[in-house]
Motif scaffolding. Structure first.
Motif, PDB file in Angstrom:
ATOM      1  N   ALA A  41      -7.574  -3.188   1.383  1.00  0.00           N
ATOM      2  CA  ALA A  41      -6.303  -2.482   2.591  1.00  0.00           C
ATOM      3  C   ALA A  41      -5.905  -1.849   1.775  1.00  0.00           C
ATOM      4  O   ALA A  41      -4.432  -0.827   1.888  1.00  0.00           O
ATOM      5  CB  ALA A  41      -5.627  -3.365   3.270  1.00  0.00           C
ATOM      6  N   GLU A  42      -6.088  -1.902   0.129  1.00  0.00           N
ATOM      7  CA  GLU A  42      -4.891  -1.392  -1.280  1.00  0.00           C
ATOM      8  C   GLU A  42      -5.605   0.598  -1.456  1.00  0.00           C
ATOM      9  O   GLU A  42      -7.106   0.203  -1.608  1.00  0.00           O
ATOM     10  CB  GLU A  42      -5.049  -2.152  -1.907  1.00  0.00           C
ATOM     11  N   ALA A  43      -4.690   1.446  -1.502  1.00  0.00           N
ATOM     12  CA  ALA A  43      -5.500   2.940  -1.543  1.00  0.00           C
ATOM     13  C   ALA A  43      -5.488   2.473  -3.191  1.00  0.00           C
ATOM     14  O   ALA A  43      -6.676   3.909  -4.107  1.00  0.00           O
ATOM     15  CB  ALA A  43      -4.329   3.534  -1.734  1.00  0.00           C
ATOM     16  N   ASP A  44      -4.990   1.702  -4.319  1.00  0.00           N
ATOM     17  CA  ASP A  44      -5.428   1.876  -5.345  1.00  0.00           C
ATOM     18  C   ASP A  44      -6.112   1.249  -6.548  1.00  0.00           C
ATOM     19  O   ASP A  44      -6.993   0.467  -5.963  1.00  0.00           O
ATOM     20  CB  ASP A  44      -4.555   1.525  -6.417  1.00  0.00           C
ATOM     21  N   ASP A  45      -7.182   1.548  -6.209  1.00  0.00           N
ATOM     22  CA  ASP A  45      -9.124   1.741  -6.495  1.00  0.00           C
ATOM     23  C   ASP A  45      -8.837   1.358  -8.229  1.00  0.00           C
ATOM     24  O   ASP A  45      -8.132   2.534  -8.844  1.00  0.00           O
ATOM     25  CB  ASP A  45     -10.377   1.900  -6.086  1.00  0.00           C
ATOM     26  N   LEU A  46      -9.667   0.563  -8.868  1.00  0.00           N
ATOM     27  CA  LEU A  46      -9.816   0.814  -9.984  1.00  0.00           C
ATOM     28  C   LEU A  46     -10.676   1.942 -10.245  1.00  0.00           C
ATOM     29  O   LEU A  46     -10.259   2.579 -11.285  1.00  0.00           O
ATOM     30  CB  LEU A  46     -10.777  -0.421 -10.292  1.00  0.00           C
TER      31      LEU A  46
END
Length: 185
Positions: A91-96
């Motif tokens: 659900a988070e846009a900030d991926d590794l």
């Protein structure tokens, strides 16, 4: 070509930290948003040109979504929350690794799915067994099995285990198949 790698304890710790941050951020999202995000990832990956390794991990993600949404499975609140928290990473846009990077963009998602699958392996296997059982019951009973639930599966498993126990007892306790010279029964 096959490329494999091992994750060290510090690598795994890094993924745990990322998951912890994702869980915290996901508290702002409701369950439907978390599930919609996971489904969107599946759709993106299925429509992209990515590796089979990454694509194959989407089956596990679909299973996790099913575990939450399947009313017949009826996860208890604590287990349901664990699965939702596992899905929160998606659900988070900030991926590794940003998803728009060709070939590697979804690698972090696939790795996270692998880590989650390892932690929830017993729950995943039980749910998959239940789905197979329900499908077989629906094929066997037709419409009357429309509402097959976890309790039915548990009862069936209990009966299978009791039957196996009785068969083993009839065959004898040791591997050679001979009965013990001493028996109270």
């Amino acid at each position: 070509m096959r490329i494999s790698f091992d994750l060290s304890q510090s690598d795994l710790e890094h993924f745990r930290e990322v998951m912890t941050r994702a869980r915290e951020a996901a508290k702002e999202h409701d369950v439907d948003q978390v599930i919609d995000s996971a489904r969107a990832l599946i759709t993106e990956i299925n429509s992209s040109e990515t590796s089979d390794f990454i694509r194959d991990r989407m089956h596990t993600l679909e299973t996790l979504i099913g575990m939450v949404l399947d009313s017949g499975w009826g996860l208890v609140a604590e287990d349901r929350q664990r699965v939702i928290e596992a899905l929160s990473y998606f659900a988070e846009a900030d991926d590794l690794i940003p998803d728009d990077i060709p070939v590697l963009g979804y690698l972090d998602d696939a790795i996270m799915i692998e880590i989650v699958a390892e932690e929830l392996k017993h729950e995943i296997q039980a749910y998959r067994d239940f789905v197979v059982f329900r499908s077989a019951e629906q094929a066997r009973l037709g419409e009357s099995a429309e509402d097959v639930e976890r309790a039915d599966w548990l009862e069936s498993r209990r009966q299978q285990l009791h039957s196996r126990m009785r068969r083993r007892r009839r065959r004898g306790g040791d591997k050679s198949g001979s009965k013990s010279p001493f028996s109270l029964f």
